[in-house]
Design a protein around this motif. Structure first.
Motif: not given
Length: 485
Positions: A103, A106, A196, A200, A241-242, A245, A256-257, A260
């Motif tokens: 992650g 990002d 993950a 979430a 979800l995005r 994240y 959470l990567r 994704i």
């Protein structure tokens, strides 16, 4: 055309090496994208460095699959008294990488200006990225971006295919360029996906999102084969979800990567306890560029969009046999076919001390582990017996596995559903012959790379056994490397 300078070879060039280097220099000086293929151990690295040096095309960015390969490039650069540095990616250099894992990419993309290390260093001496990491952690600057200052002092800059390219570059080299013709494959344990989903839930995901993600996990647990996350997640759930994240990244939580990556992937496949994701590679557009490989099938020049090609033929091809009564083709690989492969391995082991075998898939490997001495582990130095590996596993490239026989247990195609999705993606990217790029080329490159594990030096001449009748279709592509019978 750039002016050229005379370069003294640090070692007496091998036959043909000087002429090839001069030809490369001429083509690169014209701004071409050049494909350069020569056998393992021929001296491709030194010939390329001399060509770049004499063409005044330094500094060059030398792109590699693994940074460990950069040591060889640095050694040859030192022979020419060139300064080389190795630049690492965010996962190796970012002080937050331990918290964020994958992650970190990002996080840097979306929250760089909130990062506590987002400040330039006052001064950076010429040093390795490991030393720069320690200095950055101590003084509070970003080692990843500070590497750009180190690159300004170098003539040969070694980095991975995916790292940002330094602005000082005047030329580019792609080592082991066959990797550009292979899809990017990532592997995640199902247990990572479970963690993950739990993360979430803790971060406030709706019951509907948690339920959909849990359904994906349940599906993967009970069935091998293709997996399409979009059958479980609509656009609204993907958007949720995005958002979760990004909130997690801002709080420096990267668990959470994997989810994704699962959603972003072009194709997903479940194999045992692992979920594999696939994405098409983009052909790097830079010029002038030298693409180097020992094993590229015929037609690769078109796929790599090159202007010129310099090929040094293999003077001694490995002897190879195609076994035509065996195949791992879907629908035909059953218990009787598996028995045939077991008999083949045992017969080879009777006549040869060291047999290295590569299974086309985990499905094939599971059927054959009972007759081998080593499975997915490096044998000891003085080993004997049968060593079995997965064709696209961690031992299929970049590892020496000296043996008397190298056996391909089936054609290592990508799963049909994966190839189909990749072909559509390549077509959308404008790649020539997208079906060939997604189906035939990865199989042939994987085959040649696996065989190469047992023949890393010119003196090693293992017998090659291609145990799948489908190899008959690829005689023309394999003949430059193998003496087929």
């Amino acid at each position: 055309m750039r002016g050229q300078c005379r370069v003294d070879w640090p070692l007496a060039p091998r036959p043909g090496q000087k002429e090839v280097s001069e030809r490369l220099s001429e083509l690169l000086s014209s701004g071409f994208r050049v494909l350069f293929t020569a056998p393992t151990g021929w001296g491709k690295t030194l010939a390329a460095l001399v060509a770049l040096y004499s063409s005044r095309l330094l500094p060059t960015v030398w792109m590699v699959r693994s940074l460990t390969l950069g040591e060889r490039v640095g050694e040859d650069a030192a022979l020419l008294k060139l300064i080389s540095v190795t630049l690492a990616g965010r996962e190796k250099t970012c002080p937050l990488a331990e918290e964020l894992g994958e992650g970190v990419h990002d996080y840097c993309r979306y929250f760089r200006y909130e990062c506590p290390y987002n400040k330039p260093p006052l001064e950076v001496p010429l040093m390795s990225y490991e030393e720069l990491m320690r200095l950055g952690a101590r003084e509070g600057f970003c080692p990843y971006y500070a590497q750009d200052l180190v690159a300004e002092r170098a003539e040969v800059i070694v980095q991975s295919y995916y790292r940002r390219v330094p602005r000082v570059a005047r030329s580019f080299v792609v080592d082991e360029a066959h990797n550009l013709l292979m899809p990017r494959e990532a592997s995640y344990r199902i247990s990572e996906m479970v963690k993950a989903v739990d993360e979430a839930r803790r971060l406030g995901a709706s019951e509907r999102l948690v339920g959909a993600l849990s359904a994906i996990i349940k599906y993967a647990l009970i069935r091998d084969g293709p997996l399409d996350p979009k059958l479980f997640l609509d656009e609204g759930l993907e958007g949720e979800l995005r958002e979760i994240y990004l909130e997690a990244l801002r709080a420096r939580r990267g668990a959470l990567r994997p989810l994704i990556k699962l959603v972003r992937a072009e194709a997903v496949y479940v194999e045992g306890e692992r979920i594999l994701t696939y994405e098409p590679r983009r052909i790097l557009p830079f010029r002038p560029t030298l693409l180097i490989s020992a094993t590229l099938p015929e037609g690769a020049d078109k796929l790599l969009q090159v202007d010129a090609e310099v090929r040094v033929p293999w003077s001694k091809r490995l002897k190879a046999h195609v076994v035509e009564h065996l195949t791992t083709k879907y629908g035909e690989f059953d218990s009787n076919m598996a028995l045939g492969y077991k008999k083949l391995l045992l017969e080879l082991a009777k006549d040869h001390e060291r047999v290295v075998a590569f299974a086309a898939s985990s499905r094939v490997a599971r059927e054959l582990t009972g007759v081998v001495d080593y499975y997915e582990t490096r044998p000891p130095r003085e080993w004997r017996g049968i060593a079995l590996f997965r064709a696209r596993g961690r031992f299929s490239e970049g590892v020496d596995l000296p043996a008397d026989v190298a056996v391909m247990l089936g054609c290592p195609y990508l799963p049909p559903e994966v190839s189909s999705r990749l072909a559509r993606a390549y077509k959308a990217l404008g790649v020539q012959e997208p079906v060939k790029m997604a189906l035939d080329v990865p199989m042939l490159i994987t085959t040649l790379q696996c065989i190469g594990r047992a023949a890393r030096s010119p003196g090693e001449k293992p017998l090659v056994v291609l145990a799948d009748e489908r190899y008959r279709k690829y005689v023309r592509e394999l003949e430059p490397y193998l003496e087929l019978s």
